[in-house]
Design an enzyme around this catalytic site. Structure first.
Site, PDB file in Angstrom:
ATOM      1  N   LYS A 100     -11.457  -1.024  10.692  1.00 50.96           N
ATOM      2  CA  LYS A 100     -11.627  -1.734  11.975  1.00 50.96           C
ATOM      3  C   LYS A 100     -11.075  -0.906  13.147  1.00 50.96           C
ATOM      4  O   LYS A 100     -11.716  -0.812  14.186  1.00 50.96           O
ATOM      5  CB  LYS A 100     -10.923  -3.097  11.963  1.00 50.96           C
ATOM      6  CG  LYS A 100     -11.567  -4.116  11.038  1.00 50.96           C
ATOM      7  CD  LYS A 100     -11.106  -5.524  11.361  1.00 50.96           C
ATOM      8  CE  LYS A 100      -9.605  -5.736  11.219  1.00 50.96           C
ATOM      9  NZ  LYS A 100      -9.101  -5.636   9.840  1.00 50.96           N
TER      10      LYS A 100
ATOM     11  N   ARG B 232      -8.258 -14.664  13.088  1.00 51.54           N
ATOM     12  CA  ARG B 232      -8.088 -14.413  11.652  1.00 51.54           C
ATOM     13  C   ARG B 232      -8.081 -15.720  10.868  1.00 51.54           C
ATOM     14  O   ARG B 232      -7.965 -15.676   9.644  1.00 51.54           O
ATOM     15  CB  ARG B 232      -6.770 -13.692  11.428  1.00 51.54           C
ATOM     16  CG  ARG B 232      -6.926 -12.293  10.820  1.00 51.54           C
ATOM     17  CD  ARG B 232      -5.558 -11.721  10.796  1.00 51.54           C
ATOM     18  NE  ARG B 232      -5.303 -10.564  10.037  1.00 51.54           N
ATOM     19  CZ  ARG B 232      -5.113  -9.351  10.562  1.00 51.54           C
ATOM     20  NH1 ARG B 232      -5.309  -9.129  11.831  1.00 51.54           N
ATOM     21  NH2 ARG B 232      -4.728  -8.367   9.787  1.00 51.54           N
TER      22      ARG B 232
ATOM     23  N   ARG C 126      -2.001   5.665   2.362  1.00 53.25           N
ATOM     24  CA  ARG C 126      -1.810   6.033   3.771  1.00 53.25           C
ATOM     25  C   ARG C 126      -0.337   6.372   4.047  1.00 53.25           C
ATOM     26  O   ARG C 126       0.560   5.688   3.565  1.00 53.25           O
ATOM     27  CB  ARG C 126      -2.226   4.819   4.614  1.00 53.25           C
ATOM     28  CG  ARG C 126      -2.480   5.109   6.042  1.00 53.25           C
ATOM     29  CD  ARG C 126      -3.427   4.111   6.633  1.00 53.25           C
ATOM     30  NE  ARG C 126      -2.927   2.734   6.621  1.00 53.25           N
ATOM     31  CZ  ARG C 126      -3.625   1.716   7.097  1.00 53.25           C
ATOM     32  NH1 ARG C 126      -4.828   1.919   7.596  1.00 53.25           N
ATOM     33  NH2 ARG C 126      -3.135   0.496   7.055  1.00 53.25           N
TER      34      ARG C 126
ATOM     35  N   ARG D 138       3.954   2.674   5.715  1.00 55.15           N
ATOM     36  CA  ARG D 138       4.215   1.443   6.462  1.00 55.15           C
ATOM     37  C   ARG D 138       4.602   0.346   5.470  1.00 55.15           C
ATOM     38  O   ARG D 138       4.001   0.262   4.396  1.00 55.15           O
ATOM     39  CB  ARG D 138       2.921   0.999   7.179  1.00 55.15           C
ATOM     40  CG  ARG D 138       2.919   1.288   8.659  1.00 55.15           C
ATOM     41  CD  ARG D 138       1.556   1.094   9.274  1.00 55.15           C
ATOM     42  NE  ARG D 138       0.952  -0.229   9.046  1.00 55.15           N
ATOM     43  CZ  ARG D 138      -0.178  -0.622   9.620  1.00 55.15           C
ATOM     44  NH1 ARG D 138      -0.833   0.156  10.441  1.00 55.15           N
ATOM     45  NH2 ARG D 138      -0.674  -1.811   9.367  1.00 55.15           N
TER      46      ARG D 138
ATOM     47  N   ARG E 120      -2.148  -9.085   1.357  1.00 53.43           N
ATOM     48  CA  ARG E 120      -2.974  -9.076   2.576  1.00 53.43           C
ATOM     49  C   ARG E 120      -4.442  -9.330   2.230  1.00 53.43           C
ATOM     50  O   ARG E 120      -5.151 -10.019   2.954  1.00 53.43           O
ATOM     51  CB  ARG E 120      -2.838  -7.731   3.309  1.00 53.43           C
ATOM     52  CG  ARG E 120      -1.468  -7.542   3.914  1.00 53.43           C
ATOM     53  CD  ARG E 120      -1.326  -6.192   4.561  1.00 53.43           C
ATOM     54  NE  ARG E 120      -1.997  -6.131   5.846  1.00 53.43           N
ATOM     55  CZ  ARG E 120      -2.173  -5.014   6.540  1.00 53.43           C
ATOM     56  NH1 ARG E 120      -1.751  -3.878   6.050  1.00 53.43           N
ATOM     57  NH2 ARG E 120      -2.768  -5.031   7.694  1.00 53.43           N
TER      58      ARG E 120
HETATM   59  P1  AMP Z   1      -3.387  -5.578  11.472  1.00 46.61           P
HETATM   60  O1  AMP Z   1      -2.882  -4.327  12.091  1.00 46.61           O
HETATM   61  O2  AMP Z   1      -4.528  -6.216  12.251  1.00 46.61           O
HETATM   62  O3  AMP Z   1      -3.726  -5.434  10.017  1.00 46.61           O
HETATM   63  O4  AMP Z   1      -2.194  -6.648  11.562  1.00 46.61           O
HETATM   64  C1  AMP Z   1      -0.932  -6.406  10.973  1.00 46.61           C
HETATM   65  C2  AMP Z   1      -0.226  -7.733  10.703  1.00 46.61           C
HETATM   66  O5  AMP Z   1      -0.040  -8.447  11.945  1.00 46.61           O
HETATM   67  C3  AMP Z   1      -1.002  -8.709   9.816  1.00 46.61           C
HETATM   68  O6  AMP Z   1      -0.804  -8.444   8.440  1.00 46.61           O
HETATM   69  C4  AMP Z   1      -0.380 -10.046  10.249  1.00 46.61           C
HETATM   70  O7  AMP Z   1       0.927 -10.210   9.691  1.00 46.61           O
HETATM   71  C5  AMP Z   1      -0.193  -9.860  11.750  1.00 46.61           C
HETATM   72  N1  AMP Z   1      -1.405 -10.308  12.488  1.00 46.61           N
HETATM   73  C6  AMP Z   1      -2.264  -9.528  13.224  1.00 46.61           C
HETATM   74  N2  AMP Z   1      -3.241 -10.275  13.761  1.00 46.61           N
HETATM   75  C7  AMP Z   1      -3.020 -11.558  13.381  1.00 46.61           C
HETATM   76  C8  AMP Z   1      -3.701 -12.795  13.602  1.00 46.61           C
HETATM   77  N3  AMP Z   1      -4.820 -12.855  14.329  1.00 46.61           N
HETATM   78  N4  AMP Z   1      -3.168 -13.913  13.052  1.00 46.61           N
HETATM   79  C9  AMP Z   1      -2.022 -13.862  12.334  1.00 46.61           C
HETATM   80  N5  AMP Z   1      -1.352 -12.734  12.053  1.00 46.61           N
HETATM   81  C10 AMP Z   1      -1.826 -11.579  12.576  1.00 46.61           C
END
Ligand code: AMP
Length: 216
Positions: free
Chosen positions: A13, A87, A125, A158, A169
């Site tokens: 993404k 999400r 990663r 990370r 996840r």
């Molecule tokens: P990402 O970089 O988009 O994978 O987001 C990293 C982490 O941030 C996710 O695993 C969630 O813990 C939190 N997060 C990001 N976007 C959302 C969302 N829209 N709703 C809830 N948690 C989020």
């Protein structure tokens, strides 16, 4: 143009968002990036989000909806790409309500990929804690194992890229986020894109679909 990019964590993404943003001059609104910036800056929001993020769980809807509503209000009229938000179906409903009368979402780009590929991509990663450069133990090796090419810093994984957290996840994605594909298929345009390909091929496929939208 207002676009939502959907897809499992690790589907690419972030990379494809950068392509769309550059190609169509849109604002990139990434909920994950905003949360990480808040964590680095030590804000209240960052502190509240920390434990959820490190465990691979979703941050509570209310926190995210308020945070993203503000980001969308500040986005230029020309449009934006939402990355990582919404999400949950609840977040999508609130987003629809907040956009009502103000131009809805034009399309959802749905990046499709198998869990096994995501596992390999994410758990391999490594990133540089100093400059943020990203590597992969198989596909994008640094010149010296474990060391950043740019500044010599020791590369790290990370916390949310460890195998247990990635598994969580993915499970969270299937349970809470995947239902959004049907939600948007009922209400609008969804472009399904096979994401297990060379990133340039994925980009070409996305751009071909986006060209079909009238409002450019
Ligand atoms: P990402 O970089 O988009 O994978 O987001 C990293 C982490 O941030 C996710 O695993 C969630 O813990 C939190 N997060 C990001 N976007 C959302 C969302 N829209 N709703 C809830 N948690 C989020």
């Amino acid at each position: 143009m207002r676009i939502i990019l959907l897809g499992a964590p690790g589907a690419g993404k972030g990379t494809q968002c950068k392509n769309i943003v550059a190609g169509y001059r849109l604002q990139h609104l990434s909920s994950g990036d905003i949360l990480r910036r808040n964590r680095s800056a030590g804000t209240d929001l960052g502190k509240k989000a920390q434990s959820y993020m490190d465990a691979g769980d979703l941050v509570p809807d209310r926190i995210i909806i308020d945070m993203m509503s503000e980001a969308i209000r500040e986005a230029p009229l020309a449009g934006f790409v939402l990355d990582g938000f919404p999400r949950t179906v609840n977040q999508a409903r609130e987003l629809d309500e907040s956009l009502a009368g103000d131009g809805a979402i034009d399309a959802v780009v749905n990046l499709k990929i198998d869990d096994s590929i995501v596992q390999a991509r994410m758990t391999g990663r490594r990133s540089c804690p100093k400059c943020g450069a990203v590597y992969h133990i198989e596909n994008l090796k640094p010149k010296t194992k474990g060391v950043c090419d740019h500044d010599g810093a020791e590369l790290v994984q990370r916390p949310d890229d460890t195998p247990e957290v990635v598994a969580n996840r993915l499970e969270t994605y299937h349970r809470q986020t995947e239902p959004l594909v049907d939600y948007y298929k009922k209400n609008g345009t969804v472009f399904d894109i096979e994401a297990d390909r060379d990133p340039d091929e994925v980009k070409a496929c996305i751009f071909e679909k986006l060209q079909t939208l009238v409002k450019l």
